[in-house]
Design an enzyme around this catalytic site. Structure first.
Site, PDB file in Angstrom:
ATOM      1  N   ILE A 597     -10.244  18.905  -2.650  1.00  7.06           N
ATOM      2  CA  ILE A 597     -11.272  19.944  -2.729  1.00  7.06           C
ATOM      3  C   ILE A 597     -12.581  19.514  -2.096  1.00  7.06           C
ATOM      4  O   ILE A 597     -13.541  20.288  -2.080  1.00  7.06           O
ATOM      5  CB  ILE A 597     -11.515  20.361  -4.188  1.00  7.06           C
ATOM      6  CG1 ILE A 597     -11.896  19.142  -5.046  1.00  7.06           C
ATOM      7  CG2 ILE A 597     -10.301  21.070  -4.753  1.00  7.06           C
ATOM      8  CD1 ILE A 597     -12.260  19.507  -6.482  1.00  7.06           C
ATOM      9  N   GLY A 598     -12.653  18.317  -1.573  1.00  6.39           N
ATOM     10  CA  GLY A 598     -13.893  17.890  -0.948  1.00  6.39           C
ATOM     11  C   GLY A 598     -13.812  16.468  -0.459  1.00  6.39           C
ATOM     12  O   GLY A 598     -12.815  15.757  -0.663  1.00  6.39           O
ATOM     13  N   GLY A 600     -16.784  13.134   0.621  1.00  3.62           N
ATOM     14  CA  GLY A 600     -18.143  12.660   0.849  1.00  3.62           C
ATOM     15  C   GLY A 600     -18.127  11.212   1.274  1.00  3.62           C
ATOM     16  O   GLY A 600     -17.086  10.654   1.623  1.00  3.62           O
ATOM     17  N   GLY A 601     -19.328  10.596   1.250  1.00  4.47           N
ATOM     18  CA  GLY A 601     -19.416   9.209   1.660  1.00  4.47           C
ATOM     19  C   GLY A 601     -18.640   8.278   0.752  1.00  4.47           C
ATOM     20  O   GLY A 601     -18.201   7.212   1.164  1.00  4.47           O
ATOM     21  N   TYR A 602     -18.472   8.671  -0.516  1.00  2.43           N
ATOM     22  CA  TYR A 602     -17.738   7.846  -1.481  1.00  2.43           C
ATOM     23  C   TYR A 602     -16.241   7.890  -1.202  1.00  2.43           C
ATOM     24  O   TYR A 602     -15.541   6.885  -1.300  1.00  2.43           O
ATOM     25  CB  TYR A 602     -18.039   8.367  -2.891  1.00  2.43           C
ATOM     26  CG  TYR A 602     -17.382   7.607  -4.021  1.00  2.43           C
ATOM     27  CD1 TYR A 602     -17.989   6.478  -4.567  1.00  2.43           C
ATOM     28  CD2 TYR A 602     -16.169   8.030  -4.555  1.00  2.43           C
ATOM     29  CE1 TYR A 602     -17.392   5.790  -5.614  1.00  2.43           C
ATOM     30  CE2 TYR A 602     -15.576   7.350  -5.605  1.00  2.43           C
ATOM     31  CZ  TYR A 602     -16.185   6.225  -6.134  1.00  2.43           C
ATOM     32  OH  TYR A 602     -15.601   5.554  -7.166  1.00  2.43           O
ATOM     33  N   GLY A 603     -15.735   9.025  -0.862  1.00  4.01           N
ATOM     34  CA  GLY A 603     -14.311   9.187  -0.609  1.00  4.01           C
ATOM     35  C   GLY A 603     -13.898  10.632  -0.818  1.00  4.01           C
ATOM     36  O   GLY A 603     -14.724  11.544  -0.829  1.00  4.01           O
ATOM     37  N   LYS A 604     -12.614  10.857  -0.992  1.00  5.10           N
ATOM     38  CA  LYS A 604     -12.081  12.204  -1.168  1.00  5.10           C
ATOM     39  C   LYS A 604     -12.130  12.624  -2.640  1.00  5.10           C
ATOM     40  O   LYS A 604     -12.078  11.796  -3.542  1.00  5.10           O
ATOM     41  CB  LYS A 604     -10.642  12.269  -0.659  1.00  5.10           C
ATOM     42  CG  LYS A 604     -10.510  12.042   0.840  1.00  5.10           C
ATOM     43  CD  LYS A 604      -9.067  12.151   1.294  1.00  5.10           C
ATOM     44  CE  LYS A 604      -8.961  11.939   2.807  1.00  5.10           C
ATOM     45  NZ  LYS A 604      -7.555  12.038   3.283  1.00  5.10           N
ATOM     46  N   VAL A 605     -12.208  13.936  -2.838  1.00  3.35           N
ATOM     47  CA  VAL A 605     -12.240  14.501  -4.183  1.00  3.35           C
ATOM     48  C   VAL A 605     -11.024  15.412  -4.336  1.00  3.35           C
ATOM     49  O   VAL A 605     -10.751  16.254  -3.466  1.00  3.35           O
ATOM     50  CB  VAL A 605     -13.528  15.306  -4.434  1.00  3.35           C
ATOM     51  CG1 VAL A 605     -13.569  15.812  -5.873  1.00  3.35           C
ATOM     52  CG2 VAL A 605     -14.756  14.451  -4.135  1.00  3.35           C
ATOM     53  N   ASP A 715     -30.312  12.108  -3.668  1.00  2.00           N
ATOM     54  CA  ASP A 715     -29.520  12.909  -2.719  1.00  2.00           C
ATOM     55  C   ASP A 715     -29.266  14.312  -3.282  1.00  2.00           C
ATOM     56  O   ASP A 715     -28.140  14.800  -3.264  1.00  2.00           O
ATOM     57  CB  ASP A 715     -28.198  12.213  -2.404  1.00  2.00           C
ATOM     58  CG  ASP A 715     -27.526  12.798  -1.158  1.00  2.00           C
ATOM     59  OD1 ASP A 715     -28.236  13.370  -0.307  1.00  2.00           O
ATOM     60  OD2 ASP A 715     -26.295  12.688  -1.048  1.00  2.00           O
TER      61      ASP A 715
END
Length: 919
Positions: A597-598, A600-605, A715
């Site tokens: 579902i998404g 970001g810089g951290y990883g996948k969601v 952020d």
């Protein structure tokens, strides 16, 4: 190098441009069209193989960027970007079926054949970029139907035939570039009917000895008129009616008669009338033009005297030069004091007056001509006297020429850059202006840009080829860009986010150079993938490369790790559950793409369903984001202590098999960014938007004042504000948050945290960016940008437009209501005015001018109270559907263009609140 590193570098922040939503499909006619386009093209590098898959948008076809239309529920192609793909073949007529497309970009390929007339059916088209191909045939009349077209860029092809009269209907066109083709016929007077035209560039065509229409002198917004080498005859029309003309090139034609005596624009930099059959004298109107750089009158039949008044009474700016080329005419005399300053170059060779050069004391101006001067090769290569051993050149480190710190050594990012149609002839006087223009739009400072080399392309004096070097901002800890910053710069340049400047004109990206510390062993193929990813169409390529690398690379001992016990350390965190890797696999159906579902810089969601039926959101860290075990549990411990109805709750975590995951409550209505998108924005009334703002502010206020230790989010953005089933907003993602120092009773805490700047462009506090001093007011600024998004529906940065500047300008001109999101429906004007005032206060450049978060919450509560008193409430009983209640039947509807006086609204009073509709 790990496969995830390759993927991270190649993605370049463009995954959000693709349509990944489960259950959405591309409109059937557009699927058919794209398959027909693929059949017409030949791809020697096989980069379009994924076009064979079933759904172009859902399957991320290379270069196909989509969006969903809420009216029919289908995904539609919005952009088709296939530049520099070495494509052969022809353009398919089926392009006309892509009726929602805004950008058609096939630049720098080998496409042949004619332009299909069906392209004229794409009335939504904003950019038509077909330059640098082998396209032939004539231009179809139907292209005149593209009334939304901003840039018509079909130069450097083999197009023949006449210019259609219908092009006069291109009412939105600003840049019309058809130079270097084989156009015939005559110059249509109808082109002067294009009211917004800034650049008319038709060089190197053959218009059969026709004249320049007199009506071309009435194009009020024209900045550049370039008709070089077009076989034009007749006289030069009166062009004094073009108030802001910067560049005029009518050279290499067969123009006759005298030069018009009417004075041209005071802004003009270049007048090129050489290689014609012009007669008469130099008009006095050419004297004292303050910005003139080049006056080229060589190779004509001009006579009379040359006056020193041309350069006298002109105050030259720093580095400014003036070149006067009068060679090979019939000038017989000079007037005035013929002792020009050193920055004025005069060329008189081939005139009768040079036979008496000694008597006239003009010998130095009568030398043999060497043709036009070339631009300097490296304007920024200043002499730097620093020890060479301190800056390892073999590792591609260099001294930063303009650094405020002497002998600052850093690794540059190289960019090949092409100014397609600058309105100047000499670049050095505009060096500082160019640096400020580029760096300000990239969120950098001027000294970070070095112009390593530049040259005017031979045979195409209109184009200026440059090689730019971007250096990281000086700090004591690093002399290289981090990966995220490289991605950001590449993305902004490659997606044409930098707005077109009147002086420098439209630009083309030529290449990126990733060497030294940025190469990290990356092959040329992967570097190419990064560039294409920045251009928004290489995601699929990078994924393929990533898969190959993953297969070749060892699995980091993951198989062995499965035999390890679940908990490597005895960690018990109250209120947070530890999950096994297997439980996460089951919950997400083995991390299937359908559940993603998404990202970001951290990883996948991923969306997941736990064994007890609880729906959760699982953030899976990519390997580059993994923390040490101690740091990971410290973060979990911090998050577990944060409990507020307007913060997304942490449910659990997983730390197993070299995986780190955070498990959060699931927010069914997604992010505010998604809700403000075109597909759902119509559901958001002002009451609901204000409620979202208040919820968000309360969540941030909790972080600042009630969390221990206090937390600065760092952020805040629309993507990090999530919405539950009742559209209650909750703040998420504390991945880059910072703890605020607190006093221990004996010492006074500092008012800020010194930190490397991190955040999202458009939301980033400008004072924090400059000083690296992070305070709670940095979050206030970011939240203020979110408020402006809620009110206007605009993005923080879009096509070079900054939301703060746009809104401020509208409010100061009394047109505040004209920029309110038209999808909001009727709204109470006084409340909107108060909310806008608050949003602009929050987004002030200086921290001292912004309110505290407590003041923000109190003001939003006051506005909510005004709404309740006037009978506008957000009914909880109506939130199961759209989450919106009506504004009531007694609303008043003033005109759409209501003038707002007295901004910022200090005189507002509560009571009966008039309601208006946005435009």
């Amino acid at each position: 190098m790990a496969w995830t590193r390759v993927f991270l570098l190649g993605a370049v922040l463009v995954l959000s441009s693709f349509c990944l939503a489960a259950g959405q499909i591309t409109h059937p006619s557009e699927v058919t069209a794209l398959r027909a386009i693929r059949r017409k093209l030949s791809d020697p590098k096989k980069r379009l193989n994924n076009w064979k898959s079933k759904d172009p948008c859902a399957s991320n076809w290379t270069g196909v960027i989509c969006s969903m239309n809420p009216n029919d529920g289908y995904l539609h192609v919005q952009e088709l970007r296939l530049l520099n793909f070495s494509l052969n073949g022809k353009l398919a007529p089926e392009l006309g079926l892509l009726s929602y497309m805004t950008i058609l970009d096939f630049m720098w390929n080998n496409i042949s054949g004619s332009i299909p007339r069906e392209i004229g059916d794409i009335t939504s088209l904003n950019l038509l970029l077909l330059n640098g191909n082998q396209i032939s045939g004539s231009l179809p009349e139907e292209l005149g139907n593209l009334t939304n077209l901003n840039r018509f860029q079909v130069d450097l092809n083999n197009i023949s035939g006449p210019l259609p009269k219908s092009f006069g209907n291109l009412t939105s066109c600003q840049h019309f570039l058809l130079d270097n083709n084989n156009l015939l016929g005559y110059l249509p007077p109808e082109l002067s009917q294009m009211p917004n035209l800034k650049i008319l560039q038709l060089d190197n065509n053959n218009f059969g000895g026709t004249e320049i229409p007199e009506s071309y002198g009435n194009m009020s917004k024209l900045l550049k008129l370039s008709l070089r080498n077009c076989n034009l005859q007749g006289s030069i029309p009166n062009l004094s009616g073009i108030p802001n003309l910067l560049y005029l090139d009518l050279s290499h034609n067969q123009l006759t008669g005298s030069i018009p005596s009417n004075r041209l624009s005071n802004n003009i930099t270049t007048i090129r009338l050489s290689n014609n059959m012009l007669s008469g004298s130099i008009p006095s109107s050419f004297s004292g033009l303050p910005h003139l750089e080049r006056l080229s009158l060589e190779n004509n039949l001009l006579n009379g005297s040359i006056s020193s008044a041309i350069w006298e009474n002109v105050t030259f700016a720093a580095n400014a030069t003036l070149t006067l080329d009068f060679q090979n005419n019939s000038f017989s005399d000079i007037s005035g004091s013929f002792v020009p300053p050193s920055n004025v170059t005069i060329k008189l060779n081939g005139n009768p007056l040079c036979t008496n050069a000694n008597a006239l004391n003009i010998v130095q101006f009568c030398g043999t001509a060497n043709g036009e001067d070339e631009a300097p090769g490296s304007p920024d290569n200043s002499n730097i006297t620093c020890p060479s051993q301190s800056c390892p050149l073999n590792d591609h480190f260099e001294y930063v020429p303009g650094s405020p710190v002497s002998c600052c050594c850093a690794a540059p990012l190289g960019v090949g850059f092409l100014l397609r149609s600058p309105s100047i002839s000499e670049f050095p006087p505009y060096t500082d202006q160019f640096k400020a223009y580029i760096t300000s739009n990239l969120g950098l400072v001027p000294y970070q840009l070095c112009i390593d080399s530049l040259i005017w392309q031979k045979g195409q004096r209109l184009r200026l080829r440059m090689y730019l070097k971007f250096f990281p901002q000086y700090n004591n800890q690093s002399n290289t860009f981090n990966t995220r910053e490289i991605q950001r710069i590449i993305d902004l340049i490659a997606t044409f986010t930098i707005p077109v400047d009147d002086i420098f004109g439209p630009y083309d990206l030529l290449n990126f150079t990733l060497v030294g510390p940025y190469s990290d062993g990356i092959s040329k193929g992967v570097i190419a993938g990064i560039v294409l990813g920045g251009l928004s169409f290489a995601t699929v390529i990078v994924l393929v490369i990533a898969v190959v690398f993953r297969k070749k690379q060892p699995r980091h001992g993951r198989k062995d790790s499965k035999q390890q016990p679940f908990s490597k350390t005895a960690v018990i965190i109250e209120g947070v559950k530890g999950f096994s890797f297997g439980e996460m696999e089951i919950a997400t159906e083995n991390f299937s793409e359908a559940n993603q579902i998404g990202q970001g810089g951290y990883g996948k969601v991923y969306k997941g369903i736990l064994a007890d039926g609880t729906v959760v959101a699982i953030k899976r860290a990519q390997h580059g984001s993994l923390q040490g075990e101690r740091e990971f549990f410290t973060e979990i411990g911090l998050l577990s202590r944060l409990h507020h109805r307007n913060l997304v709750s942490l449910v659990g975590y997983c730390d197993e098999e070299q995986e780190q995951m955070l498990v959060y409550e699931f927010m069914p209505n997604g992010s505010l960014h998604s809700l403000l998108s075109a597909r759902s924005r119509g559901t958001l009334t002002f009451v609901t938007r204000l409620h979202i703002a208040l919820c968000s502010a309360k969540g941030v206020l909790y972080l600042h004042t009630e969390a221990y230790p206090p937390i600065i989010h760092r952020d805040i953005k629309a993507n990090n504000i999530l919405l539950d089933s009742k559209l209650n907003a909750k703040v998420s993602d504390f991945g880059i948050s910072r703890l605020v120092p607190v006093t221990d009773g004996e010492e006074v805490a500092t008012a800020h945290v010194s930190t490397v700047v991190r955040g999202t462009p458009g939301y980033l506090d400008p004072e924090y960016f400059c000083t690296h001093k992070l305070t709670e007011k940095s979050d206030v600024y970011s939240l203020g940008i979110v408020f402006l998004e809620l009110l206007t529906g605009m993005q923080p940065i879009s096509h070079g437009r900054n939301i703060v500047r746009e809104v401020t300008a509208a409010c100061q001109s009394g047109a505040m209501f004209s920029i309110i999101d038209q999808n909001m429906g009727p709204f109470p004007s006084d409340c909107v005015k108060k909310f806008m005032t608050l949003a602009l206060r929050c987004s002030q450049d200086l921290m001292k001018d912004r309110p505290s978060m407590l003041e923000v919450v109190r003001e939003l509560e006051n506005i909510s109270s005004m709404l309740r008193q006037a009978g506008h409430s957000r009914s909880e009983s109506n939130t199961s559907g759209s989450g919106i209640s009506g504004m009531g039947t007694s609303a008043v509807y003033p005109g759409r263009n209501s003038y707002v006086s007295g901004f910022p609204g200090s005189d507002l009073v509560s009571g009966v609140i008039p309601t208006i509709r946005p435009r």
